[in-house]
Write an enzyme that holds these catalytic residues in place. Structure first.
Site, PDB file in Angstrom:
ATOM      1  N   LYS A  87       1.767 -11.164  -1.628  1.00 12.02           N
ATOM      2  CA  LYS A  87       0.463 -11.344  -2.259  1.00 12.02           C
ATOM      3  C   LYS A  87       0.076 -12.821  -2.145  1.00 12.02           C
ATOM      4  O   LYS A  87       0.788 -13.693  -2.643  1.00 12.02           O
ATOM      5  CB  LYS A  87       0.518 -10.936  -3.730  1.00 12.02           C
TER       6      LYS A  87
ATOM      7  N   ARG B 133       4.574   3.328  -5.346  1.00 12.38           N
ATOM      8  CA  ARG B 133       4.615   4.751  -5.005  1.00 12.38           C
ATOM      9  C   ARG B 133       5.975   5.164  -4.448  1.00 12.38           C
ATOM     10  O   ARG B 133       6.378   6.312  -4.565  1.00 12.38           O
ATOM     11  CB  ARG B 133       3.485   5.075  -4.029  1.00 12.38           C
TER      12      ARG B 133
END
EC number: 3.4.11.1
Length: 562
Positions: free
Chosen positions: A343, A420
């Protein structure tokens, strides 16, 4: 800052089972005393930055519903919720509302004059404060009508804000009018007001060198009835608020304080506190490997200093009635660097990635609340695959193929779509417990924030019945969510040329493809709903966690109990 580590993943001891207080995971810093009911008040040993949280300042307020005449009530602050209709005036510019009329008469017209000067018309978000020799009066606008828990929750929050400002010890809250409210609505309104006050008065000051403790000691809720039903509902609100506050504290605490091992300790403490109804089983990396949790362990592989812990709490009473078996699964990334898809940039919010375990915090907060409430006829499994997503030579790379515990293979085309992967193995594990229904909560995608904004969660499910259940529970709790489509045609974009699937698709429809990915790991016989809470988990305005999800989860569980 990028934290680089090279080496093999370390493994803790062989798990923590059945509330054994002596079996703390290796490398876990115990954050909480066994007597405490809330997160971390002392730390044994040093943490990164040598930060030691102060004791939690959760409010301890005496709350009661009373039939005292509002005009005659005595205390430090009286807050009155008024709709736009309640502010209507007669031809002499006097209030038509009987209660406001009486108060204004007692105050020699000050209330009427102040509302005119401040242009107070009862609109939602408006408030005025009158400082009087004997105390204070606060008028809070409820809008055109007050028909939802959110309105009364906001009234309670406004009363709490006024109480903090005045350092009031004793306050009362009333509605200008209860016309049109049924007996049940009055009880629910009292509960929502109490919730607003309790959560509004709470401030997380554990990491401040100096702080002022709120003076509030008592809250009287006037004019909405008395008796065992309303008192029971207020007690229920207190239990839920304790769970919400736990959720807030867990998310607010930085990643150098709340690690996967600390989440495991918190789960252990909940089970110890409610040992007659809650049991705990915590698996270390080696045990997860035996269960073939390749997707989860791939995410955790780089975090050699803070190894993963898989948390499983189970709530059930000793009643012999048939139990509905349900599971609450929370994403538990205590920090998400993005991995090799790091990020970067101001918009990445890497400094806020402590909140990537907001789903886990909601699940643990719900466990705490249900341990107090103790509903019959329901068995609840609380599941968190806790880990960090970091960077090291042992870490997961873009292009790697990982295998989940149901045998499905996943080509990792983005290491920053890691949540996920952890949820895949957590959902498979939940299904293996024989549950009938599952709700998972995750700060899964930025796409859901783009779609619904910062205040509304996205709900995804192929089950219309479960969708209705959760929507009703959310409405009753005052939390906002919106059902989103499960557009199956989008799954084509998630297919891999070398594995069963990739872990992230195109930018467009990202929240939908994220939900479709999770669906691949849920048994077709199990009703499942995914809540993407990336928006409402955090308040940019207050720079604090919200505790989102706890109230809805508890309400949903109770509606599935006897």
């Amino acid at each position: 800052m990028v934290y680089l580590m090279v080496g093999k993943m370390t493994v803790g001891e062989r798990g923590i089972r059945q509330n054994s207080p002596s079996n703390a995971p290796r490398g876990v810093t115990p954050l909480c005393s066994r007597r405490s009911k809330r997160i971390v008040h002392c730390i044994a040993g040093d943490t990164l930055g040598l930060t030691r949280p102060n004791e939690s300042d959760a409010p301890k307020i005496s709350i009661g519903a009373k039939d005292t005449d509002v005009v005659q009530w005595q205390g430090d602050l009286l807050a009155i919720g008024a709709t736009e209709n309640d502010l209507a005036r007669d031809e002499n510019s006097k209030f038509k509302n009987p209660l406001l009329q009486q108060l204004d008469s007692k105050l020699n017209g000050l209330l009427s004059a102040a509302s005119s000067e401040e242009d107070f018309s009862g609109k939602s978000g408006q408030s005025i404060n009158l400082r009087l020799p004997g105390g204070r009066i606060t008028l809070v606008g409820l809008g055109s009508s007050a028909s939802s828990p959110t309105s009364y929750h906001s009234l309670g929050e406004a009363a709490a804000a006024a109480a903090k400002s005045a350092q009031a010890r004793n306050i009362a809250v009333s509605l200008a009018s209860t016309d049109g409210l049924s007996a049940e609505s009055k009880i629910n309104s009292a509960s929502a007001i109490a919730t607003g006050v309790m959560l509004g008065i709470f401030e997380d000051n554990r990491f401040r060198s100096e702080s002022k403790t709120p003076a509030l000691e008592s809250l009287d809720i006037l004019g909405l009835g008395t008796g065992p039903e309303i008192e029971s509902k207020i007690k229920y609100a207190e239990h839920v608020c304790a769970g919400v506050i736990l959720g807030r504290e867990l998310v607010n605490a930085p990643a150098n304080i709340v690690t996967p091992g600390v989440l495991a300790e918190e789960a252990k403490k909940i089970a110890s506190t409610y040992s007659d109804v809650i049991t705990v089983n915590i698996l270390d990396a080696e045990q997860c490997k035996e269960l073939k949790m390749g997707a989860y362990l791939a995410v955790a592989a780089a975090a050699t200093e803070n190894p993963p812990y898989f948390i499983h709490l189970c709530f059930k009473t000793n009643s012999r009635e048939r139990k509905t078996k349900i599971a609450l699964v929370g994403k538990g990334l205590t920090f998400d660097s993005g991995g090799y898809n790091l990020k970067t940039g101001a918009g990445s919010k890497i400094e806020l990635m402590k909140y990537d375990m907001g789903g886990a915090a909601a699940v643990l907060g719900a466990a705490k609340a249900l341990g107090e409430i103790r509903p019959f006829g329901v068995e609840v499994h609380f599941i968190v695959a806790a880990c960090e997503n970091m960077i090291s030579g042992a870490g997961m790379r873009p292009g790697d193929i990982v295998t989940a515990s149901n045998g499905k293979t996943i080509e990792v085309n983005n290491t920053d779509a890691e949540g996920r992967l952890t949820l895949a193995d957590a959902l498979i594990y939940a299904c293996n417990q024989g549950v009938e229904k599952i709700i998972d909560l995750a700060t899964l995608t930025g796409a859901i924030v783009t779609a619904l904004g910062p205040s509304v969660a996205g709900a995804f499910t192929p089950s219309d019945g479960l969708a209705r259940e959760v929507v009703v529970a959310a409405e009753a709790s005052g939390e906002k969510l919106w059902r989103m489509p499960m557009e199956e045609s989008y799954w084509e974009s998630m297919k891999s040329g070398v594995a069963d699937m990739i872990n992230t698709g195109p930018r467009d429809g990202g929240a939908i493809t994220g939900a479709l990915f999770l669906k691949q790991f849920v048994d077709e016989k199990v009703q499942w709903l995914h809540l993407d809470i990336a928006g409402p988990v955090w308040s940019d305005e207050k720079k604090n966690a919200t505790g989102y999800g706890v109230s809805t989860l508890v309400e949903w569980v109770l509606r599935n109990s006897l």
